[in-house]
Design an enzyme around this catalytic site. Structure first.
Site, PDB file in Angstrom:
ATOM      1  N   GLY A  11      37.398   1.007  -5.927  1.00 12.87           N
ATOM      2  CA  GLY A  11      36.856   2.249  -6.493  1.00 12.87           C
ATOM      3  C   GLY A  11      37.950   3.172  -7.011  1.00 12.87           C
ATOM      4  N   GLY A  14      40.969   2.465  -4.394  1.00 15.76           N
ATOM      5  CA  GLY A  14      41.481   1.092  -4.296  1.00 15.76           C
ATOM      6  C   GLY A  14      42.131   0.612  -5.584  1.00 15.76           C
ATOM      7  CB  SER A 128      38.236   4.440   3.927  1.00 19.46           C
ATOM      8  OG  SER A 128      37.943   3.338   3.123  1.00 19.46           O
ATOM      9  CB  CYS A 273      36.895  13.771  -0.714  1.00 21.73           C
ATOM     10  SG  CYS A 273      36.874  12.013  -1.103  1.00 21.73           S
TER      11      CYS A 273
HETATM   12  P1  NAD Z   1      34.224   4.337  -4.337  1.00 22.80           P
HETATM   13  O1  NAD Z   1      32.787   4.448  -3.987  1.00 22.80           O
HETATM   14  O2  NAD Z   1      34.677   4.655  -5.728  1.00 22.80           O
HETATM   15  O3  NAD Z   1      34.738   2.846  -4.026  1.00 22.80           O
HETATM   16  C1  NAD Z   1      34.437   2.152  -2.864  1.00 22.80           C
HETATM   17  C2  NAD Z   1      34.231   0.684  -3.219  1.00 22.80           C
HETATM   18  O4  NAD Z   1      34.065  -0.057  -2.006  1.00 22.80           O
HETATM   19  C3  NAD Z   1      32.977   0.422  -4.060  1.00 22.80           C
HETATM   20  O5  NAD Z   1      33.344  -0.191  -5.281  1.00 22.80           O
HETATM   21  C4  NAD Z   1      32.126  -0.507  -3.170  1.00 22.80           C
HETATM   22  O6  NAD Z   1      31.427  -1.501  -3.908  1.00 22.80           O
HETATM   23  C5  NAD Z   1      33.186  -1.134  -2.285  1.00 22.80           C
HETATM   24  N1  NAD Z   1      32.646  -1.677  -1.032  1.00 22.80           N
HETATM   25  C6  NAD Z   1      31.799  -1.094  -0.149  1.00 22.80           C
HETATM   26  N2  NAD Z   1      31.532  -1.926   0.880  1.00 22.80           N
HETATM   27  C7  NAD Z   1      32.236  -3.065   0.637  1.00 22.80           C
HETATM   28  C8  NAD Z   1      32.387  -4.287   1.337  1.00 22.80           C
HETATM   29  N3  NAD Z   1      31.755  -4.503   2.498  1.00 22.80           N
HETATM   30  N4  NAD Z   1      33.178  -5.254   0.806  1.00 22.80           N
HETATM   31  C9  NAD Z   1      33.807  -5.038  -0.384  1.00 22.80           C
HETATM   32  N5  NAD Z   1      33.706  -3.907  -1.088  1.00 22.80           N
HETATM   33  C10 NAD Z   1      32.936  -2.919  -0.579  1.00 22.80           C
HETATM   34  O7  NAD Z   1      35.002   5.244  -3.290  1.00 22.80           O
HETATM   35  P2  NAD Z   1      36.435   5.953  -3.480  1.00 22.80           P
HETATM   36  O8  NAD Z   1      36.269   7.251  -4.203  1.00 22.80           O
HETATM   37  O9  NAD Z   1      37.417   4.949  -3.982  1.00 22.80           O
HETATM   38  O10 NAD Z   1      36.773   6.329  -1.968  1.00 22.80           O
HETATM   39  C11 NAD Z   1      37.113   5.345  -1.023  1.00 22.80           C
HETATM   40  C12 NAD Z   1      37.643   6.021   0.228  1.00 22.80           C
HETATM   41  O11 NAD Z   1      38.834   6.753  -0.091  1.00 22.80           O
HETATM   42  C13 NAD Z   1      36.695   7.048   0.837  1.00 22.80           C
HETATM   43  O12 NAD Z   1      36.818   6.993   2.230  1.00 22.80           O
HETATM   44  C14 NAD Z   1      37.211   8.373   0.330  1.00 22.80           C
HETATM   45  O13 NAD Z   1      36.922   9.430   1.215  1.00 22.80           O
HETATM   46  C15 NAD Z   1      38.697   8.128   0.280  1.00 22.80           C
HETATM   47  N6  NAD Z   1      39.423   8.931  -0.719  1.00 22.80           N
HETATM   48  C16 NAD Z   1      38.907   9.116  -1.955  1.00 22.80           C
HETATM   49  C17 NAD Z   1      39.628   9.846  -2.905  1.00 22.80           C
HETATM   50  C18 NAD Z   1      39.097  10.083  -4.293  1.00 22.80           C
HETATM   51  O14 NAD Z   1      39.720  10.832  -5.021  1.00 22.80           O
HETATM   52  N7  NAD Z   1      37.995   9.489  -4.706  1.00 22.80           N
HETATM   53  C19 NAD Z   1      40.899  10.339  -2.588  1.00 22.80           C
HETATM   54  C20 NAD Z   1      41.407  10.107  -1.296  1.00 22.80           C
HETATM   55  C21 NAD Z   1      40.656   9.391  -0.375  1.00 22.80           C
HETATM   56  C1  UGA Z   2      41.028  16.299  -3.378  1.00 24.68           C
HETATM   57  C2  UGA Z   2      42.436  16.576  -2.845  1.00 24.68           C
HETATM   58  O1  UGA Z   2      43.103  17.456  -3.745  1.00 24.68           O
HETATM   59  C3  UGA Z   2      43.211  15.273  -2.691  1.00 24.68           C
HETATM   60  O2  UGA Z   2      44.470  15.542  -2.104  1.00 24.68           O
HETATM   61  C4  UGA Z   2      42.424  14.316  -1.800  1.00 24.68           C
HETATM   62  O3  UGA Z   2      43.092  13.069  -1.703  1.00 24.68           O
HETATM   63  C5  UGA Z   2      41.056  14.084  -2.403  1.00 24.68           C
HETATM   64  O4  UGA Z   2      40.365  15.368  -2.525  1.00 24.68           O
HETATM   65  C6  UGA Z   2      40.163  13.222  -1.564  1.00 24.68           C
HETATM   66  O5  UGA Z   2      40.364  13.079  -0.383  1.00 24.68           O
HETATM   67  O6  UGA Z   2      39.211  12.738  -2.186  1.00 24.68           O
HETATM   68  P1  UGA Z   2      39.942  15.831  -5.752  1.00 24.68           P
HETATM   69  O7  UGA Z   2      38.670  16.161  -5.046  1.00 24.68           O
HETATM   70  O8  UGA Z   2      40.015  14.596  -6.546  1.00 24.68           O
HETATM   71  O9  UGA Z   2      41.147  15.772  -4.695  1.00 24.68           O
HETATM   72  O10 UGA Z   2      40.315  17.039  -6.749  1.00 24.68           O
HETATM   73  P2  UGA Z   2      40.870  18.526  -6.500  1.00 24.68           P
HETATM   74  O11 UGA Z   2      41.850  18.813  -7.554  1.00 24.68           O
HETATM   75  O12 UGA Z   2      41.276  18.761  -5.115  1.00 24.68           O
HETATM   76  O13 UGA Z   2      39.592  19.420  -6.822  1.00 24.68           O
HETATM   77  C7  UGA Z   2      38.466  19.434  -5.967  1.00 24.68           C
HETATM   78  C8  UGA Z   2      37.483  20.490  -6.441  1.00 24.68           C
HETATM   79  O14 UGA Z   2      37.992  21.791  -6.229  1.00 24.68           O
HETATM   80  C9  UGA Z   2      37.168  20.417  -7.927  1.00 24.68           C
HETATM   81  O15 UGA Z   2      35.791  20.654  -8.124  1.00 24.68           O
HETATM   82  C10 UGA Z   2      37.998  21.527  -8.521  1.00 24.68           C
HETATM   83  O16 UGA Z   2      37.479  22.028  -9.719  1.00 24.68           O
HETATM   84  C11 UGA Z   2      37.919  22.554  -7.413  1.00 24.68           C
HETATM   85  N1  UGA Z   2      39.029  23.536  -7.417  1.00 24.68           N
HETATM   86  C12 UGA Z   2      40.306  23.139  -7.232  1.00 24.68           C
HETATM   87  C13 UGA Z   2      38.737  24.887  -7.557  1.00 24.68           C
HETATM   88  O17 UGA Z   2      37.561  25.289  -7.721  1.00 24.68           O
HETATM   89  N2  UGA Z   2      39.769  25.792  -7.522  1.00 24.68           N
HETATM   90  C14 UGA Z   2      41.054  25.410  -7.342  1.00 24.68           C
HETATM   91  O18 UGA Z   2      41.947  26.290  -7.315  1.00 24.68           O
HETATM   92  C15 UGA Z   2      41.325  24.045  -7.195  1.00 24.68           C
END
Ligand code: NAD
Ligand code: UGA
Length: 456
Positions: A11, A14, A128, A273
Site C-alpha cells: 500500500g 509498503g 504497520s 492515521c
Molecule cells: P494500505 O491499505 O494502503 O495497504 C495495506 C495493504 O495490505 C493493502 O494493499 C492490503 O491488500 C494488504 N493486505 C492486507 N491484508 C493482507 C494479507 N493478509 N496478506 C497480504 N496483503 C495484505 O495501508 P497503508 O496506508 O500502506 O498503511 C499500512 C500501515 O502503515 C498501517 O498500519 C498504517 O497505520 C501505517 N502507516 C501508514 C502511513 C501512511 O502514510 N499511509 C504512514 C505511516 C504508517
Molecule cells: C502523518 C505524519 O505526518 C507522518 O509522520 C506519519 O507517518 C503518518 O501520518 C502516518 O502515520 O500515517 P500524513 O497523514 O500522511 O502523515 O500527512 P500530514 O502531513 O501529517 O497531514 C495530516 C493532516 O493534517 C492533513 O489533512 C493535513 O492537511 C493536516 N495538517 C497538517 C493541518 O491541517 N495543518 C498543519 O499544520 C499540518
C-alpha cells in the site's frame, strides 16, 4: 548480511518503503507481496496504484533490477530472511472497541501465514502502526511453532507522510528500531540497522526496546495531531476577536521551544492515521484504566470534528442561512496536497454536510476525483465531479477550498468570479489564497481564523 527481504502489504507504506530499500541496497532482492491482484498488477506495470510525487521513477528503476511484486504471498515467505509486515490496521468498525480499537485481523492473519510458510531464521519487522505490545502477540503466535523456522520480532514504525513519501524515505529525520534485549534480539536489530545504514546516517538510526518503539509511533502522531487541534481551537477564538490566526501562528511558532511547523489552521486534519492512531491510544489508556489520559487525547479528535462542523456552519451563516439549491464548488477532496488519498479526508464529511443542507456540490481535484466518486457513490445524485476547477466553479454561489493543492493559489480568479452567481463567496478552508486580492476582484472571502473580507 540480509539478502532476501519481503514486505507483506503493497500500500501507501509498503510500496514506497521497499522501492527505496531496493534502490539503496542493490545486493538485496526485495519482494513486495499483497493479496490484492489489481494493486500488484499496477506496481508491476511501473505505474503505482497510488499517486506519490517521484515514486514512479524509483519503482521503474527497481523493477528491472532487484524489486519484485507478487500475489504469491506464501512462496515469497518461504524464501525470505527478513519480512516486513505493512498491512492495514484500521479502526475497528464492529464489536468490542468499535470506533476506537485497532482492527488487528490483517496483522494476525499475516503472522499465521508467516508461521506456516517460513523457513530457517526469520526476522519479522512490524512496519504497520500497531498498539503497544502487539509484538508480544506475534511472538506468541510464532512460538506456537511449525518447527521449521525461528523468529525474532522487531518494531520499525514508519514516519513518512503522504505527498512527501519519497523525500521522507530518502532523508528520514530518524529511523526507529525496537527489539528484544536478548542476544538474538540485538542481532536482529543490528541486521535491520545494516539495511538502513546503506543510506541513512547511523546517528539517525535510533534503537530502543520494543515497547518504546511501538508506543513512540502512536505518540508521534498524537503530538502532531494535537498541534493541529490546538491551532484550530485558537482559530475559533480568532474569528470572534479579529485576531488573525496567521499572525498568531507566526508569533507563537517563533518561540524555538514551540517551533513553526504544523501550526496551519484549516478544516481539520484528515488521512488514514491521525484519528485512527489517537483512537488507538485512547483505547489503550482505557484498557490500562488511565481514564484521565484517555480523555486528554480524545479531546484532540473532538476538536477536529468540531472544526469541520464549524466550517460548514460558517458557510451557512455567511450565505444568508440557507444553502438549499445553491451550487457549491469544492476545490480539493484529497486529505492533503500531492496525494490521491481521501481516507478520513475532511472533504468527506463537509461534502455530506453540504448535501444535507440541500446544496448542489461540485467536486474538483487534480488527483483524487476517482476516489471521491467512489466515496460519495451513495449521494452521487447531489454531487457532480469536474476535473477542471474553472468548470466546477461555473454558475456556483460559492467555492470552498478543502485541500491545499498549490494550483489553487493562483487560478485566474477574475475569470472564475465572472462565471459565478453573485454575490460570490469564497471559503478558504486552507488559508491558501490572497484574501485581499480576491476581495478586490469581488469575492466575499472567509478564511479560517481570519477576519473576513466582505462587501456585504
Ligand atoms: P494500505 O491499505 O494502503 O495497504 C495495506 C495493504 O495490505 C493493502 O494493499 C492490503 O491488500 C494488504 N493486505 C492486507 N491484508 C493482507 C494479507 N493478509 N496478506 C497480504 N496483503 C495484505 O495501508 P497503508 O496506508 O500502506 O498503511 C499500512 C500501515 O502503515 C498501517 O498500519 C498504517 O497505520 C501505517 N502507516 C501508514 C502511513 C501512511 O502514510 N499511509 C504512514 C505511516 C504508517
Ligand atoms: C502523518 C505524519 O505526518 C507522518 O509522520 C506519519 O507517518 C503518518 O501520518 C502516518 O502515520 O500515517 P500524513 O497523514 O500522511 O502523515 O500527512 P500530514 O502531513 O501529517 O497531514 C495530516 C493532516 O493534517 C492533513 O489533512 C493535513 O492537511 C493536516 N495538517 C497538517 C493541518 O491541517 N495543518 C498543519 O499544520 C499540518
Amino acid at each position: 548480511m540480509i539478502k532476501r527481504v519481503l514486505c507483506i502489504g503493497a500500500g501507501y507504506v509498503g510500496g514506497p518503503t521497499m522501492a527505496i530499500i531496493a534502490k539503496h541496497c542493490p545486493g538485496v532482492e526485495v519482494v513486495v507481496a499483497d493479496i490484492n491482484p489489481e494493486r500488484i498488477g499496477a506496481w508491476r506495470s511501473g505505474t503505482p496504484p497510488i499517486y506519490e510525487p517521484g515514486l514512479e521513477a524509483v519503482v521503474r528503476e527497481g523493477l528491472g533490477r532487484n524489486l519484485h511484486f507478487t500475489t504469491e504471498v506464501e512462496a515469497a515467505i518461504a524464501n525470505a530472511e527478513m519480512i516486513f509486515v505493512s498491512v492495514n490496521t484500521p479502526t475497528k468498525t464492529y464489536g468490542h472497541g468499535a470506533g476506537r480499537a485497532a482492527d488487528l485481523q490483517h496483522v494476525e492473519q499475516t503472522a499465521r501465514t508467516i508461521l506456516r510458510h517460513a523457513r530457517g531464521d526469520v526476522v519479522v519487522v512490524e512496519k504497520s502502526t500497531v498498539p503497544v505490545r502487539t509484538a508480544e502477540a506475534m511472538e506468541r503466535i510464532f512460538r506456537s511453532g511449525n518447527g521449521q523456522a525461528r523468529f525474532e520480532v522487531l518494531s520499525n514504525p514508519e514516519f513518512l507522510a503522504e505527498g512527501t513519501a519519497v523525500r521522507d524515505l530518502e532523508e528520514p529525520g530518524r529511523v526507529l528500531i525496537g527489539g528484544r534485549e536478548t542476544e538474538a534480539g540485538r542481532a536482529a536489530v543490528e541486521a535491520l540497522v545494516e539495511v538502513y545504514a546503506h543510506w541513512v546516517p547511523r546517528e539517525r538510526i535510533l534503537t530502543t526496546n520494543i515497547w518504546s518503539s511501538e508506543l513512540s509511533k502512536l505518540v508521534a502522531n498524537a503530538f502532531l495531531a494535537q498541534r493541529i487541534s490546538s491551532i484550530n481551537s485558537v482559530s475559533a477564538v480568532c474569528e470572534q476577536t479579529e485576531a488573525d490566526i496567521l499572525e498568531v501562528s507566526r508569533a507563537v511558532g517563533a518561540d524555538s521551544r514551540i517551533g513553526p511547523l504544523f501550526l496551519r489552521a484549516g478544516v481539520g486534519f484528515g488521512g488514514s492515521c491521525f484519528q485512527k492512531d489517537i483512537q488507538n491510544l485512547v483505547y489503550l489508556c482505557e484498557y490500562y484504566g488511565l481514564e484521565e489520559v484517555a480523555r486528554y487525547w480524545d479531546a484532540v479528535v473532538t476538536m477536529n470534528q468540531y472544526q469541520k462542523r464549524r466550517f460548514v456552519r460558517r458557510m451557512i451563516t455567511a450565505m444568508f442561512n440557507t444553502l438549499a439549491g445553491k451550487r457549491i464548488a469544492v476545490f480539493g477532496f484529497a486529505f492533503k496536497a500531492n496525494t490521491d488519498d481521501i481516507r478520513d479526508s475532511p472533504a468527506l464529511e463537509i461534502c455530506r454536510d453540504l448535501v444535507n443542507e440541500h446544496a448542489h456540490v461540485c467536486v474538483t481535484d487534480p488527483q483524487a476525483l476517482d476516489n471521491a466518486r467512489l466515496a460519495l457513490v451513495d449521494i452521487d445524485r447531489s454531487v457532480a465531479f469536474e476535473l477542471d476547477p474553472y468548470s466546477a466553479a461555473e454558475g456556483a454561489h460559492a467555492i470552498a477550498v478543502l485541500t491545499d493543492w498549490e494550483e489553487y493559489r493562483n487560478l485566474d480568479y477574475a475569470r472564475i468570479y465572472a462565471s459565478m452567481e453573485k454575490p460570490a463567496f469564497f471559503f478558504d478552508g486552507r488559508n491558501m489564497v490572497d484574501a485581499e486580492r480576491l476581495h478586490g476582484i469581488g469575492f466575499n472571502v472567509y478564511s479560517v481564523g481570519r477576519p473576513p473580507h466582505t462587501t456585504l
